[in-house]
Design a protein around this motif. Structure first.
Motif, PDB file in Angstrom:
ATOM      1  N   LYS A   1       1.020  -1.172  -0.087  1.00 12.78           N
ATOM      2  CA  LYS A   1      -0.156   0.222   0.251  1.00 12.78           C
ATOM      3  C   LYS A   1       0.621   0.850  -0.254  1.00 12.78           C
ATOM      4  O   LYS A   1       1.964   1.111   0.820  1.00 12.78           O
TER       5      LYS A   1
ATOM      6  N   GLU B   1      -4.733   5.568   2.054  1.00 10.61           N
ATOM      7  CA  GLU B   1      -3.925   4.030   1.575  1.00 10.61           C
ATOM      8  C   GLU B   1      -4.218   2.979   0.616  1.00 10.61           C
ATOM      9  O   GLU B   1      -5.358   2.897   0.441  1.00 10.61           O
TER      10      GLU B   1
ATOM     11  N   ALA C   1      -4.029   0.298  -2.492  1.00  6.59           N
ATOM     12  CA  ALA C   1      -3.725  -0.976  -2.279  1.00  6.59           C
ATOM     13  C   ALA C   1      -3.420  -0.977  -4.368  1.00  6.59           C
ATOM     14  O   ALA C   1      -3.770  -0.769  -4.907  1.00  6.59           O
TER      15      ALA C   1
ATOM     16  N   SER D   1      -8.746  -0.424  -1.806  1.00  2.00           N
ATOM     17  CA  SER D   1      -7.898   0.674  -0.939  1.00  2.00           C
ATOM     18  C   SER D   1      -8.673   1.425   0.227  1.00  2.00           C
ATOM     19  O   SER D   1      -9.853   1.026   0.259  1.00  2.00           O
TER      20      SER D   1
END
Length: 267
Positions: free
Chosen positions: A11, A22, A24, A80
């Motif tokens: 991440k 964050e 991904a 995410s």
């Protein structure tokens, strides 16, 4: 068959304070010294994620060709962090650039689907303005939807939708692809006006291949024809698929995507 053990999942933190999220990422390294060959970067569409058919097919092509591949989910999408309703073109563009800068390839080939086509065109502009940024070696745009908020949504708003935007800050509409409705916020629409690309010549500095279905109910093929008017005459190819829909995820559509990507790599 792909070797999943080669894929690195991680991440990337983007933003700060309350806007921190964050992102991904799934990254597959090049099988050989790929310094002179581009990394394939997948830019998904509105409410899609990096586990979709086209994204996986692109990664498989990268594996086949020994290229690096980078997939990720925008904030509020897939795995995410962040809230979907906070999403804007500027916010998702910031995340796309952060993911690529973190991976630090020397060259990238951007493959953008639907809204991802808009992100790709803005990304070319942004990377060209950044010192030391990766060079964009090519663009493959699949059913691209640049400026869709101003070109496709705003002109078709109903009175009820306008009222909902004014009073609630968003409106909803049924989705053909999900049981959950599509949500369009006032922030997305207002930010979209600031990110328009079809206002003058789009100097990509690289070859472009557009794939567009003529039976697309979401982004009419006329939108791709209009986009062509703003792209340089050289190194731009438009492939119209007579029976193609918006997803362009059938085997024959995926083969066209593979061919388009391969042709730009070997350009």
């Amino acid at each position: 068959m792909q070797d999943a053990s080669n894929i690195t999942s991680y991440k990337v933190a983007v933003g700060s304070g309350e806007s921190k999220r964050e992102i991904a990422v799934e990254r597959r390294p090049a099988a050989m010294d790929g310094s002179d060959r581009p990394a394939l970067v997948w830019l998904g569409g509105y409410r899609s994620d990096m586990s979709g058919t086209k994204a996986i097919a692109l990664e498989a092509l990268a594996d086949e060709l020994g290229l690096e591949s980078i997939r990720f989910d925008y904030s509020g999408h897939g795995i995410s962090g962040g809230a979907f309703r906070d999403g804007t073109i500027s916010r998702w563009l910031e995340e796309a650039i952060a993911v690529v800068e973190h991976a630090a390839p020397k060259k990238v080939l951007l493959v953008g689907s639907s809204m991802g086509g808009w992100i790709a065109l803005r990304m070319v502009q942004a990377l060209k303005a950044k010192s030391g940024a990766p060079k964009v070696a090519g663009l493959v745009l699949i059913a691209p939807a640049p400026d869709f908020t101003a070109e496709l949504i705003e002109p078709n708003l109903t009175d009820i939708e306008r009222q909902s935007l004014a009073e609630k800050g968003y409106f909803e509409e049924p989705s053909e692809y999900s049981p959950e409705p599509n949500i369009y916020t006032r922030a997305l629409i207002e930010d979209g006006r600031d990110n328009r690309v079809m206002t003058g010549m789009i100097e990509t500095g690289c070859p472009v291949h557009i794939l567009q279905g003529m039976q697309d109910p979401d982004v009419p093929y006329q939108h791709a024809l209009k986009l062509m008017e703003f792209l340089p005459a050289d190194d731009v190819v438009l492939t119209l698929i007579r029976d193609g829909d918006h997803r362009l995820s059938r085997p024959q559509d995926l083969e066209k995507m593979r061919s388009a990507v391969a042709s730009l790599i070997n350009n």
